[in-house]
Scaffold this motif. Structure first.
Motif, PDB file in Angstrom:
ATOM      1  N   SER A   3      -9.192   0.103  -1.702  1.00  0.00           N
ATOM      2  CA  SER A   3      -9.334  -1.125  -2.468  1.00  0.00           C
ATOM      3  C   SER A   3     -10.750  -1.276  -2.979  1.00  0.00           C
ATOM      4  CB  SER A   3      -8.967  -2.329  -1.588  1.00  0.00           C
ATOM      5  OG  SER A   3      -9.813  -2.387  -0.479  1.00  0.00           O
ATOM      6  N   ILE A   4     -10.891  -2.067  -4.033  1.00  0.00           N
ATOM      7  CA  ILE A   4     -12.195  -2.297  -4.614  1.00  0.00           C
ATOM      8  C   ILE A   4     -12.962  -3.240  -3.707  1.00  0.00           C
ATOM      9  CG2 ILE A   4     -13.422  -3.191  -6.626  1.00  0.00           C
ATOM     10  CD1 ILE A   4     -10.927  -2.528  -8.253  1.00  0.00           C
ATOM     11  N   PRO A   5     -14.106  -2.849  -3.131  1.00  0.00           N
ATOM     12  CA  PRO A   5     -14.802  -3.705  -2.174  1.00  0.00           C
ATOM     13  C   PRO A   5     -15.444  -4.897  -2.860  1.00  0.00           C
ATOM     14  CG  PRO A   5     -16.122  -1.768  -2.639  1.00  0.00           C
ATOM     15  CD  PRO A   5     -14.805  -1.572  -3.339  1.00  0.00           C
ATOM     16  N   MET A   6     -15.434  -6.045  -2.178  1.00  0.00           N
ATOM     17  CA  MET A   6     -16.146  -7.214  -2.673  1.00  0.00           C
ATOM     18  C   MET A   6     -17.614  -7.054  -2.318  1.00  0.00           C
ATOM     19  SD  MET A   6     -13.991  -9.406  -4.028  1.00  0.00           S
ATOM     20  CE  MET A   6     -14.680 -11.038  -3.803  1.00  0.00           C
ATOM     21  N   GLN A   7     -18.514  -7.352  -3.260  1.00  0.00           N
ATOM     22  CA  GLN A   7     -19.931  -7.218  -2.991  1.00  0.00           C
ATOM     23  C   GLN A   7     -20.355  -8.329  -2.049  1.00  0.00           C
ATOM     24  OE1 GLN A   7     -22.354  -7.283  -6.444  1.00  0.00           O
ATOM     25  NE2 GLN A   7     -24.172  -6.554  -5.415  1.00  0.00           N
ATOM     26  N   ARG A   8     -20.920  -7.968  -0.905  1.00  0.00           N
ATOM     27  CA  ARG A   8     -21.241  -8.953   0.105  1.00  0.00           C
ATOM     28  C   ARG A   8     -22.425  -9.815  -0.300  1.00  0.00           C
ATOM     29  NH1 ARG A   8     -22.085  -6.451   5.707  1.00  0.00           N
ATOM     30  NH2 ARG A   8     -22.018  -8.626   6.250  1.00  0.00           N
ATOM     31  N   GLU A   9     -23.446  -9.196  -0.888  1.00  0.00           N
ATOM     32  CA  GLU A   9     -24.620  -9.965  -1.278  1.00  0.00           C
ATOM     33  C   GLU A   9     -25.276  -9.267  -2.446  1.00  0.00           C
ATOM     34  OE1 GLU A   9     -28.869 -11.531   0.598  1.00  0.00           O
ATOM     35  OE2 GLU A   9     -27.405 -10.492   1.823  1.00  0.00           O
ATOM     36  N   ALA A 430       5.201  -2.599  11.029  1.00  0.00           N
ATOM     37  CA  ALA A 430       4.564  -2.411   9.726  1.00  0.00           C
ATOM     38  C   ALA A 430       3.069  -2.646   9.856  1.00  0.00           C
ATOM     39  CB  ALA A 430       5.158  -3.363   8.690  1.00  0.00           C
ATOM     40  N   LEU A 431       2.312  -1.894   9.083  1.00  0.00           N
ATOM     41  CA  LEU A 431       0.868  -2.090   8.969  1.00  0.00           C
ATOM     42  C   LEU A 431       0.527  -1.887   7.494  1.00  0.00           C
ATOM     43  CD1 LEU A 431      -1.641  -2.637  10.761  1.00  0.00           C
ATOM     44  CD2 LEU A 431      -2.062  -0.177  10.739  1.00  0.00           C
ATOM     45  N   GLY A 432       0.004  -2.940   6.851  1.00  0.00           N
ATOM     46  CA  GLY A 432      -0.216  -2.871   5.410  1.00  0.00           C
ATOM     47  C   GLY A 432      -1.593  -3.340   5.000  1.00  0.00           C
ATOM     48  N   ASP A 433      -1.936  -3.022   3.757  1.00  0.00           N
ATOM     49  CA  ASP A 433      -3.235  -3.379   3.189  1.00  0.00           C
ATOM     50  C   ASP A 433      -3.045  -3.660   1.705  1.00  0.00           C
ATOM     51  OD1 ASP A 433      -5.840  -3.693   2.416  1.00  0.00           O
ATOM     52  OD2 ASP A 433      -6.523  -1.721   3.058  1.00  0.00           O
ATOM     53  N   VAL A 434      -3.321  -4.905   1.281  1.00  0.00           N
ATOM     54  CA  VAL A 434      -3.218  -5.293  -0.116  1.00  0.00           C
ATOM     55  C   VAL A 434      -4.566  -5.089  -0.790  1.00  0.00           C
ATOM     56  CG1 VAL A 434      -2.729  -7.181  -1.713  1.00  0.00           C
ATOM     57  CG2 VAL A 434      -1.469  -7.007   0.433  1.00  0.00           C
ATOM     58  N   GLN A 435      -4.546  -4.540  -2.008  1.00  0.00           N
ATOM     59  CA  GLN A 435      -5.799  -4.451  -2.757  1.00  0.00           C
ATOM     60  C   GLN A 435      -6.309  -5.853  -3.025  1.00  0.00           C
ATOM     61  OE1 GLN A 435      -6.038  -1.869  -6.241  1.00  0.00           O
ATOM     62  NE2 GLN A 435      -7.200  -3.441  -7.293  1.00  0.00           N
ATOM     63  N   GLY A 436      -7.587  -6.068  -2.769  1.00  0.00           N
ATOM     64  CA  GLY A 436      -8.180  -7.378  -2.969  1.00  0.00           C
ATOM     65  C   GLY A 436      -8.206  -8.159  -1.670  1.00  0.00           C
ATOM     66  N   LYS A 437      -8.783  -9.341  -1.756  1.00  0.00           N
ATOM     67  CA  LYS A 437      -8.955 -10.203  -0.595  1.00  0.00           C
ATOM     68  C   LYS A 437      -8.654 -11.635  -0.989  1.00  0.00           C
ATOM     69  CE  LYS A 437     -10.604  -6.928   2.140  1.00  0.00           C
ATOM     70  NZ  LYS A 437     -10.133  -5.830   1.281  1.00  0.00           N
ATOM     71  N   GLY A 438      -8.691 -12.519   0.001  1.00  0.00           N
ATOM     72  CA  GLY A 438      -8.593 -13.935  -0.269  1.00  0.00           C
ATOM     73  C   GLY A 438      -7.193 -14.400  -0.617  1.00  0.00           C
ATOM     74  N   PRO A 439      -7.093 -15.529  -1.323  1.00  0.00           N
ATOM     75  CA  PRO A 439      -5.785 -16.137  -1.596  1.00  0.00           C
ATOM     76  C   PRO A 439      -4.833 -15.241  -2.356  1.00  0.00           C
ATOM     77  CG  PRO A 439      -7.551 -17.705  -2.036  1.00  0.00           C
ATOM     78  CD  PRO A 439      -8.208 -16.391  -1.765  1.00  0.00           C
ATOM     79  N   ARG A 504      -1.636  -6.552  -6.755  1.00  0.00           N
ATOM     80  CA  ARG A 504      -0.325  -6.474  -6.107  1.00  0.00           C
ATOM     81  C   ARG A 504      -0.062  -5.071  -5.566  1.00  0.00           C
ATOM     82  NH1 ARG A 504       3.012  -7.921 -11.451  1.00  0.00           N
ATOM     83  NH2 ARG A 504       1.373  -9.468 -11.401  1.00  0.00           N
ATOM     84  N   PHE A 505      -1.070  -4.191  -5.626  1.00  0.00           N
ATOM     85  CA  PHE A 505      -0.898  -2.863  -5.046  1.00  0.00           C
ATOM     86  C   PHE A 505      -0.954  -2.982  -3.535  1.00  0.00           C
ATOM     87  CE2 PHE A 505      -3.159  -1.138  -9.049  1.00  0.00           C
ATOM     88  CZ  PHE A 505      -1.994  -1.304  -9.773  1.00  0.00           C
ATOM     89  N   LEU A 506      -0.022  -2.316  -2.879  1.00  0.00           N
ATOM     90  CA  LEU A 506       0.108  -2.450  -1.431  1.00  0.00           C
ATOM     91  C   LEU A 506       0.259  -1.077  -0.800  1.00  0.00           C
ATOM     92  CD1 LEU A 506       0.693  -4.112   1.189  1.00  0.00           C
ATOM     93  CD2 LEU A 506       3.088  -4.175   0.483  1.00  0.00           C
ATOM     94  N   SER A 507      -0.632  -0.762   0.137  1.00  0.00           N
ATOM     95  CA  SER A 507      -0.417   0.428   0.964  1.00  0.00           C
ATOM     96  C   SER A 507       0.303  -0.031   2.224  1.00  0.00           C
ATOM     97  CB  SER A 507      -1.747   1.107   1.300  1.00  0.00           C
ATOM     98  OG  SER A 507      -2.434   0.406   2.324  1.00  0.00           O
ATOM     99  N   LEU A 508       1.279   0.759   2.658  1.00  0.00           N
ATOM    100  CA  LEU A 508       2.129   0.301   3.765  1.00  0.00           C
ATOM    101  C   LEU A 508       2.548   1.472   4.631  1.00  0.00           C
ATOM    102  CD1 LEU A 508       3.694  -2.146   4.980  1.00  0.00           C
ATOM    103  CD2 LEU A 508       5.634  -1.445   3.577  1.00  0.00           C
ATOM    104  N   LEU A 509       2.449   1.256   5.925  1.00  0.00           N
ATOM    105  CA  LEU A 509       3.014   2.159   6.922  1.00  0.00           C
ATOM    106  C   LEU A 509       4.137   1.379   7.589  1.00  0.00           C
ATOM    107  CD1 LEU A 509       2.613   4.935   8.285  1.00  0.00           C
ATOM    108  CD2 LEU A 509       1.156   3.802   9.948  1.00  0.00           C
TER     109      LEU A 509
END
Length: 638
Positions: A3-9, A430-439, A504-509
């Motif tokens: 996923s595209i990382p959010m810039q922390r600072e 299931a173990l998943g990861d959605v691209q992006g963060k937050g709402p 809406r891209f989702l990686s899923l195991l």
């Protein structure tokens, strides 16, 4: 997943080019966000620019002095505060070195602060603004005091305030940044001396007094902006004012549920959040007296000082004095009131009342920011509770261990997990990861997780579940999720998300477990996710699935699954990319099969200990805290 990382600072140090012959002046620029942290970022940027120019040996650097560094930091702080905090807009900051012009021997440091609300007038009135008018501060008063020349330039869609500071010293500055930290205490002491009660204050020229007071405001802004709890802001305000400006201080805050508007200070919904006194033993008695009657400020008071009764009942020995109240307001909304008092005075000096007025604006902005942060945190916690299972299902003959650590503690991350019973004798995980963060990510998880359970309980096989979930993420139903994400973002104070669909891209195991006598039958599929690893009791590790396409990317993708026996003592480890892509410099945790080697060292441990050991190794891999969500699921057959 990748996923595209959010810039922390935002990194405020800029690269600076030093011309080796006469030519264009050295220039650095940055963009600052439209929030109360921007002034502190601007100060860091200016200090970094001066340090970079010195390190690169630009000709003007030989004239950098402590005075120039101090003046430039104060100037940019107030200009950015005026543009960002009071005008409510993001800004662009530019610093450049101008060579001497004909007839002048000095070089100049030029600072430009540009915003994109040119229709808003630059205010510099000394009196209180009319009711309903935004507060703009007094940045231009500082500009005129510190700069050799200054001006305002209007362009289409942009307003720029610029100032020139002469570079005329001979003392080189070797470490501007270290200077700033070393001088912070001295500047604080200077401000304390300036702000001492009038009879004790030394005689200083007006220029020196203004500089010290503005230094105090700049440093107070830094301290206040770093707090995200309104009660801590109130406590810090009291400690900053007492004993520098007053003998005692009190802060009232309005209940956020009361819907208090401008001009309705005091009354029900106001609580005394903090009381501070130079004599600690008087604090409780002062609190008892002040709680009886919160200050009521009329609209005519604006943001300025308003006299309130002296609480002589609580201040034995100080039978007379002066007490002033200031409205705490931000965005046209009353947040509370700040009250100060000093014994033995008929009235506060004008310099002090004006300084506290500016200070009270900063307190109000910090309280407003803290409330927005808390509101978003509450929304995030509600979302989080709905996105994760209330408990992990107990599977006959299988022990489990789970680690879940969102990057934003207490908030919704892009990772999720689930372990549930799908029918008689069948359990799914299931173990998943959605691209992006937050709402936005939360909405996708809120869509995917219930559908996983529904499809599994309807009897669909593992590969079929992924086929249908992939189509769901691609069809028009996701538009509803996009709209819901926008509503959630606005409610959380984030503003409307950028145009276009949410991630809406989702990686899923995803897998199914069927226990039987002597073991467990496991069927698993991996869609764009780090592959699961299988650990034997002897310490051998192998991959337990084959890689396939992410969900939500390609229409009509057909997924496949693999099946194997999970025998007694064998351990299945499933992780998100927060584990495999954990970074230490240029290295990642899974480089050179790092995760497999870590798992091999867990032979003989139960499921809970395996999960904890992998978590600890991931954290210890780098001195920096994790910059992504971290989730892992361990399943071990008994």
């Amino acid at each position: 997943m990748g996923s595209i990382p959010m810039q922390r600072e935002t990194e405020y140090r800029s690269s600076v080019t030093a011309p080796d012959r006469p030519g264009p002046p050295a220039v650095v620029r940055t963009s600052l966000p439209g929030n109360p942290l921007a002034p502190a970022a601007a100060r860091r940027f200016v200090r970094a620019a001066l340090a970079d120019w010195t390190e690169l040996g630009v000709s003007a650097a030989g004239g950098f002095t402590d005075r120039l560094a101090d003046d430039s930091v104060l100037l940019v702080s107030e200009l950015v505060t005026n543009a960002v905090v009071h005008a409510g807009t993001a800004v662009e900051l530019l610093c450049r070195l101008d060579g001497a012009v004909p007839g002048e021997s000095n070089e100049f440091l030029v600072i430009e602060v540009s915003d994109h609300h040119p229709s808003r007038a630059v205010r510099n009135e000394q009196g209180p603004p009319p009711s309903g008018t935004p507060e703009y501060g007094r940045g231009l008063q500082l500009v005129a005091t510190l700069s050799e020349s200054w001006g305002i330039t209007y362009r289409t869609g942009t307003k720029t305030v610029w100032a020139r500071l002469p570079i005329e010293g001979v003392q080189a500055v070797h470490e501007i940044e270290s200077y700033a930290s070393e001088q912070a205490l001295q500047r604080g002491l200077r401000a304390a001396e300036i702000l001492a009660p009038l009879p004790k204050r030394a005689t200083h020229d007006t220029d020196w007094v203004n500089r010290g007071a503005l230094t105090f405001l700049a440093e107070a802004s830094d301290l206040l902006a770093g707090q995200f709890d309104e009660d801590l802001v109130a406590a810090l305000a009291g400690q900053l004012l007492v004993p520098r400006l007053a003998d005692w201080c009190a802060v009232w805050l309005h209940d956020t549920s009361e819907g208090v508007g401008r001009g309705t200070d005091g009354g029900q919904g106001a609580r005394l959040a903090r009381v501070w006194h130079t004599s600690e033993h008087r604090i409780e008695e002062l609190r008892r007296v002040l709680e009886k009657e919160p200050p009521r400020l009329p609209d005519a008071a604006g943001s300025g000082a308003f006299p309130v009764p002296w609480p002589g009942e609580a201040l034995a020995g100080d039978s007379s004095g002066t007490a002033l109240a200031y409205r705490l307001a931000a965005g046209g909304r009353a947040l509370g009131a700040l009250v100060i008092g000093r014994a033995g005075l008929v009235r506060f000096p004008d310099e002090v009342t004006g300084l506290i007025e500016d200070f009270s604006r900063r307190v109000a902005l910090a309280i407003s920011t803290a409330r927005r942060y808390q509101r978003q945190a509450n929304i995030s916690q509600v979302l989080q509770r709905g996105l994760l299972p209330s408990q992990v299902a107990q599977i006959p003959g299988v022990d489990s261990g789970v680690v879940y650590e969102p990057r934003d503690k207490g908030g919704p991350g892009g990772d999720f997990y689930d372990v549930f019973q799908a029918g008689e004798g069948r359990w799914c995980f299931a173990l998943g990861d959605v691209q992006g963060k937050g709402p936005e990510a939360a909405v996708v998880i809120g869509l995917a997780r219930p559908w996983l359970r529904l499809l599994a309980r309807e009897g669909y096989q593992v590969a079929e579940v992924l086929d249908r979930l992939n189509q769901l993420l691609l069809d028009d139903a996701t538009e509803a999720a996009d709209a819901a994400a926008a509503v959630v973002a606005v409610a959380g104070g984030q503003g409307v998300p950028p145009d276009g669909p949410t991630s809406r891209f989702l990686s899923l195991l995803y897998g199914e477990l069927v226990p039987y006598e002597g073991g467990v039958r496991c069927t698993i599929a991996c869609a764009g996710h780090p592959l699961p690893l299988l650990l034997s009791p002897e310490g051998e590790v192998r991959e337990a699935a084959t890689p396939q396409m992410l969900l939500g990317v390609v229409d009509d993708e057909t997924y496949t699954s693999v099946s194997f026996e999970l025998r007694a003592g064998e351990t299945l480890l499933c992780v998100t990319d927060g584990v495999t892509e954990r970074r230490s410099g240029r290295l990642q945790f899974d480089d050179g099969d790092g995760l497999a080697r870590a798992l091999a060292g867990c032979a003989g441990l139960d499921a809970g200990l395996v999960a904890e050991r992998i978590r600890r190794l991931v954290h210890e891999f780098s001195e920096r805290p994790p910059d992504d969500d971290l989730a892992l699921l361990v399943l071990q057959a008994r």
